[in-house]
Design a protein around this motif. Structure first.
Motif, PDB file in Angstrom:
ATOM      1  N   GLN A 251       6.550 -65.176 -58.103  1.00  0.00           N
ATOM      2  CA  GLN A 251       5.345 -64.105 -58.771  1.00  0.00           C
ATOM      3  C   GLN A 251       4.025 -63.929 -56.966  1.00  0.00           C
ATOM      4  O   GLN A 251       4.424 -62.902 -56.841  1.00  0.00           O
ATOM      5  N   LEU A 252       3.917 -65.031 -56.692  1.00  0.00           N
ATOM      6  CA  LEU A 252       3.255 -64.846 -55.254  1.00  0.00           C
ATOM      7  C   LEU A 252       4.094 -64.184 -53.920  1.00  0.00           C
ATOM      8  O   LEU A 252       3.593 -63.504 -52.978  1.00  0.00           O
ATOM      9  N   LEU A 253       4.951 -65.563 -54.435  1.00  0.00           N
ATOM     10  CA  LEU A 253       5.990 -64.379 -52.970  1.00  0.00           C
ATOM     11  C   LEU A 253       6.050 -63.366 -52.973  1.00  0.00           C
ATOM     12  O   LEU A 253       6.620 -62.525 -52.217  1.00  0.00           O
ATOM     13  N   ALA A 254       6.528 -62.987 -54.337  1.00  0.00           N
ATOM     14  CA  ALA A 254       6.913 -61.558 -54.267  1.00  0.00           C
ATOM     15  C   ALA A 254       6.214 -60.531 -53.737  1.00  0.00           C
ATOM     16  O   ALA A 254       6.624 -59.066 -53.555  1.00  0.00           O
ATOM     17  N   SER A 255       4.570 -61.253 -54.320  1.00  0.00           N
ATOM     18  CA  SER A 255       3.491 -59.872 -54.233  1.00  0.00           C
ATOM     19  C   SER A 255       3.193 -59.849 -52.377  1.00  0.00           C
ATOM     20  O   SER A 255       2.265 -58.870 -52.495  1.00  0.00           O
ATOM     21  N   ARG A 256       4.052 -60.253 -51.969  1.00  0.00           N
ATOM     22  CA  ARG A 256       4.224 -60.382 -49.912  1.00  0.00           C
ATOM     23  C   ARG A 256       2.351 -60.645 -49.547  1.00  0.00           C
ATOM     24  O   ARG A 256       1.897 -60.070 -48.756  1.00  0.00           O
ATOM     25  N   ASN A 257       1.950 -61.789 -50.506  1.00  0.00           N
ATOM     26  CA  ASN A 257       0.741 -62.443 -49.957  1.00  0.00           C
ATOM     27  C   ASN A 257       1.065 -62.660 -48.671  1.00  0.00           C
ATOM     28  O   ASN A 257      -0.316 -62.866 -48.219  1.00  0.00           O
ATOM     29  N   PHE A 258       1.862 -63.314 -48.204  1.00  0.00           N
ATOM     30  CA  PHE A 258       1.944 -63.645 -46.381  1.00  0.00           C
ATOM     31  C   PHE A 258       2.207 -63.044 -45.148  1.00  0.00           C
ATOM     32  O   PHE A 258       1.131 -63.591 -44.582  1.00  0.00           O
ATOM     33  N   VAL A 259       1.486 -61.991 -45.800  1.00  0.00           N
ATOM     34  CA  VAL A 259       1.300 -61.144 -45.074  1.00  0.00           C
ATOM     35  C   VAL A 259       0.044 -61.122 -44.198  1.00  0.00           C
ATOM     36  O   VAL A 259      -0.678 -60.859 -43.029  1.00  0.00           O
ATOM     37  N   TYR A 260      -0.773 -61.694 -45.183  1.00  0.00           N
ATOM     38  CA  TYR A 260      -2.609 -62.962 -44.641  1.00  0.00           C
ATOM     39  C   TYR A 260      -2.594 -63.845 -43.221  1.00  0.00           C
ATOM     40  O   TYR A 260      -3.143 -64.262 -43.294  1.00  0.00           O
ATOM     41  N   ILE A 261      -1.449 -64.155 -44.281  1.00  0.00           N
ATOM     42  CA  ILE A 261      -0.593 -65.491 -42.858  1.00  0.00           C
ATOM     43  C   ILE A 261      -0.495 -64.967 -41.512  1.00  0.00           C
ATOM     44  O   ILE A 261      -0.923 -65.712 -40.705  1.00  0.00           O
ATOM     45  N   VAL A 262       0.132 -64.147 -41.583  1.00  0.00           N
ATOM     46  CA  VAL A 262       0.766 -63.604 -40.299  1.00  0.00           C
ATOM     47  C   VAL A 262      -0.035 -62.970 -39.518  1.00  0.00           C
ATOM     48  O   VAL A 262      -0.469 -64.068 -38.399  1.00  0.00           O
ATOM     49  N   LEU A 263      -1.450 -62.757 -40.690  1.00  0.00           N
ATOM     50  CA  LEU A 263      -2.786 -62.393 -39.643  1.00  0.00           C
ATOM     51  C   LEU A 263      -3.300 -63.196 -39.095  1.00  0.00           C
ATOM     52  O   LEU A 263      -3.802 -62.583 -38.188  1.00  0.00           O
ATOM     53  N   LEU A 264      -3.435 -63.625 -39.960  1.00  0.00           N
ATOM     54  CA  LEU A 264      -4.751 -65.764 -39.021  1.00  0.00           C
ATOM     55  C   LEU A 264      -3.866 -65.890 -37.845  1.00  0.00           C
ATOM     56  O   LEU A 264      -4.384 -65.777 -36.932  1.00  0.00           O
ATOM     57  N   PHE A 265      -2.646 -65.478 -38.241  1.00  0.00           N
ATOM     58  CA  PHE A 265      -1.287 -66.618 -36.142  1.00  0.00           C
ATOM     59  C   PHE A 265      -1.546 -65.254 -35.639  1.00  0.00           C
ATOM     60  O   PHE A 265      -1.189 -65.776 -34.663  1.00  0.00           O
ATOM     61  N   GLY A 266      -1.611 -63.998 -36.228  1.00  0.00           N
ATOM     62  CA  GLY A 266      -2.055 -62.847 -35.630  1.00  0.00           C
ATOM     63  C   GLY A 266      -3.028 -63.230 -34.475  1.00  0.00           C
ATOM     64  O   GLY A 266      -3.452 -62.853 -33.237  1.00  0.00           O
ATOM     65  N   ILE A 267      -4.144 -63.026 -35.182  1.00  0.00           N
ATOM     66  CA  ILE A 267      -5.255 -63.081 -34.608  1.00  0.00           C
ATOM     67  C   ILE A 267      -5.593 -64.055 -33.619  1.00  0.00           C
ATOM     68  O   ILE A 267      -6.242 -63.817 -32.305  1.00  0.00           O
ATOM     69  N   VAL A 268      -5.059 -65.601 -33.832  1.00  0.00           N
ATOM     70  CA  VAL A 268      -5.414 -66.914 -33.320  1.00  0.00           C
ATOM     71  C   VAL A 268      -3.749 -66.724 -31.227  1.00  0.00           C
ATOM     72  O   VAL A 268      -4.282 -67.037 -31.024  1.00  0.00           O
ATOM     73  N   GLY A 269      -3.378 -65.422 -32.423  1.00  0.00           N
ATOM     74  CA  GLY A 269      -2.259 -65.502 -30.678  1.00  0.00           C
ATOM     75  C   GLY A 269      -1.182 -66.229 -31.167  1.00  0.00           C
ATOM     76  O   GLY A 269      -0.535 -67.097 -29.928  1.00  0.00           O
ATOM     77  N   GLU A 270      -1.015 -67.472 -32.000  1.00  0.00           N
ATOM     78  CA  GLU A 270      -0.311 -68.050 -31.839  1.00  0.00           C
ATOM     79  C   GLU A 270       1.478 -67.360 -33.153  1.00  0.00           C
ATOM     80  O   GLU A 270       1.841 -68.338 -34.010  1.00  0.00           O
ATOM     81  N   LEU A 271       2.217 -66.391 -32.823  1.00  0.00           N
ATOM     82  CA  LEU A 271       2.652 -66.492 -33.896  1.00  0.00           C
ATOM     83  C   LEU A 271       4.270 -66.715 -33.772  1.00  0.00           C
ATOM     84  O   LEU A 271       4.812 -67.143 -34.469  1.00  0.00           O
ATOM     85  N   ASP A 272       4.111 -67.840 -32.486  1.00  0.00           N
ATOM     86  CA  ASP A 272       5.044 -68.896 -32.625  1.00  0.00           C
ATOM     87  C   ASP A 272       4.976 -70.082 -34.005  1.00  0.00           C
ATOM     88  O   ASP A 272       6.545 -70.011 -34.516  1.00  0.00           O
ATOM     89  N   TRP A 273       3.956 -70.486 -33.618  1.00  0.00           N
ATOM     90  CA  TRP A 273       4.219 -71.394 -34.653  1.00  0.00           C
ATOM     91  C   TRP A 273       3.811 -70.774 -36.715  1.00  0.00           C
ATOM     92  O   TRP A 273       4.523 -71.143 -37.182  1.00  0.00           O
ATOM     93  N   PHE A 274       3.726 -69.449 -36.500  1.00  0.00           N
ATOM     94  CA  PHE A 274       3.982 -68.375 -38.000  1.00  0.00           C
ATOM     95  C   PHE A 274       5.909 -68.714 -38.185  1.00  0.00           C
ATOM     96  O   PHE A 274       5.797 -69.221 -38.661  1.00  0.00           O
ATOM     97  N   LEU A 275       6.756 -68.617 -36.891  1.00  0.00           N
ATOM     98  CA  LEU A 275       8.408 -68.403 -37.157  1.00  0.00           C
ATOM     99  C   LEU A 275       8.500 -69.666 -37.585  1.00  0.00           C
ATOM    100  O   LEU A 275       9.398 -69.773 -38.300  1.00  0.00           O
ATOM    101  N   TRP A 276       7.693 -70.730 -36.791  1.00  0.00           N
ATOM    102  CA  TRP A 276       8.930 -72.211 -36.914  1.00  0.00           C
ATOM    103  C   TRP A 276       8.155 -72.543 -38.728  1.00  0.00           C
ATOM    104  O   TRP A 276       8.662 -73.193 -39.132  1.00  0.00           O
ATOM    105  N   PHE A 277       6.558 -72.171 -39.316  1.00  0.00           N
ATOM    106  CA  PHE A 277       6.541 -72.046 -40.940  1.00  0.00           C
ATOM    107  C   PHE A 277       7.166 -71.494 -41.050  1.00  0.00           C
ATOM    108  O   PHE A 277       7.220 -72.356 -42.242  1.00  0.00           O
TER     109      PHE A 277
END
Length: 410
Positions: A354-380
């Motif tokens: 249910q947590l996955l279905a809620s799309r809360n992961f977008v805030y994890i993407v936001l954190l990686f986007g702020i620090v400029g490391e979206l490649d790390w997110f892709l591996w994660f």
């Protein structure tokens, strides 16, 4: 509600123009009628003076062509009696004033609590009491007390001998009678804010709702339908994926912010659907489909952006892991009967689904986007989705074996 009808009283000295003022996009009186109908009342009686009822003639024409209303609106003038209406015989009555804004969940809770009370069973008129024991304008009259309605109709005042029934603490409670435009505006704000109880996920409750309800309060005043709002969210998600695909810091940051905004916007179509009585199975399926399309385009955009900077080798491997894991998760969650992880209900992993279905992961993407490391997110995301898919598969096999064993037991 086959054993009950609803009675709406237009107060004698009430400014009738207020009943046409919109509350969350729907005129006050029409909202009350639709709310009662949505709760389950098929027969709704509107009564007051002949002049006031004539001024409400337009309502009958509107409701006759409104697909949201499935029932009968019966007008009863002062001087006429409920006992004269054959269709209302042998029915209890839920009574409420026309200038009332109320949640349908409040009516349902009051109706169920009242019918189970000793006061109602011993033929007493019951009235809803608030948290501070204040009297709220919601009444339930048993068969033996329906004569009180005729007195109410003649005098404009509710019965005197009434038993108070406290509100159910587990149910969302909001009921307010308004006397002027200022009170209506204040009640409207509170009424919309109360819809926060529909949110169930952590980020929706504590963050998204703060913005979503304010946006929804504006959207309900427009002609946009919930499905159009859903499609607008899809467009925002596609713009986010375009930002990710640029492969630079600002493109990634803007894409992350737009993606986070889709989580807020994703709450608005449901808010508007509930506030305008426009919920539908198609709307729910469209919302789920658009969420999945956004996810596919966003991850593809991130992959393309990483490829521009680090090369295809660094982008395709985690993306392939993500596709394999994400595809497995999608099949395991949505394809078994029931959808959205229904097969796993009662297991240790259901809350995670249910947590996955809620799309809360977008805030994890936001954190990686702020620090400029979206490649790390892709591996994660690649490793995480693979591990989660394997765990889902393991629990599915274990659950199937357990259910088979239970079926074989005598």
């Amino acid at each position: 509600m086959n054993n009950c009808f609803a009675a709406i009283f237009i107060p004698p000295s009430f400014d009738l123009s207020l009943l046409d003022k919109k509350v969350a996009g729907i005129p006050l009186l029409k909202r009350l009628i639709l709310t009662l109908n949505r709760v389950g009342f098929e027969h709704i009686v509107l009564f007051g003076s002949k002049k006031k009822l004539e001024d409400c003639d337009h309502l009958n024409k509107e409701l006759a062509t409104d697909h949201r209303f499935k029932g009968d609106l019966i007008r009863l003038e002062e001087g006429h009696y409920f006992s004269q209406l054959e269709i209302l015989k042998d029915k209890h009555c839920l009574a409420i004033n026309a200038n009332t804004i109320v949640l349908k969940e409040t009516i349902s809770s009051f109706f169920q609590t009242s019918q189970a009370s000793e006061s109602f069973k011993t033929n007493h008129v019951v009235q809803m009491a608030g948290e501070r024991h204040e009297r709220l304008p919601l009444f339930l009259l048993p068969l033996e007390c329906l004569s009180a309605l005729d007195s109410w109709n003649q005098s404009g005042n509710p019965p005197v001998n009434i038993s108070l029934i406290p509100a159910d603490s587990d149910a969302p409670i909001f009921v307010s009678s308004v006397q002027n435009r200022s009170e209506l505006k204040q009640a409207e704000r509170t009424f919309i804010a109360k819809h926060r109880f529909h949110y169930s996920q952590l980020m929706d409750i504590w963050f998204n709702s703060f913005f979503a309800l304010r946006i929804s309060s504006l959207l309900v005043k427009t002609p946009f339908t919930p499905n159009q709002i859903t499609l607008a969210g899809l467009l925002i998600g596609l713009l986010a994926s375009y930002g990710f695909a640029q492969g630079n810091y600002w493109g990634g940051l803007i894409g992350s912010l737009l993606l986070a905004f889709t989580a807020v916007w994703d709450c608005c179509d449901g808010d508007v659907a509930r506030l305008k009585f426009m919920e539908s199975d198609f709307g729910e399926k469209l919302d789920t489909a658009c969420d999945n399309v956004i996810n596919v385009f966003v991850f593809t955009g991130i992959m393309l952006g990483v490829a521009k900077v680090d090369g295809w080798n660094q982008a395709l491997l985690p993306f392939a892991m993500l596709c394999l894991g994400g595809g497995g998760i999608f099949i395991l969650i949505y394809f078994p009967k029931g959808g959205k992880g229904a097969f796993f209900k009662g297991t240790s992993i259901y809350s995670a689904i249910q947590l996955l279905a809620s799309r809360n992961f977008v805030y994890i993407v936001l954190l990686f986007g702020i620090v400029g490391e979206l490649d790390w997110f892709l591996w994660f995301a690649g490793f995480g989705s693979l591990l989660f898919a394997l765990e889902l598969f393991r629990i599915r096999l274990k659950t199937l074996a357990l259910r088979k064993t239970q079926q074989e037991l005598p």
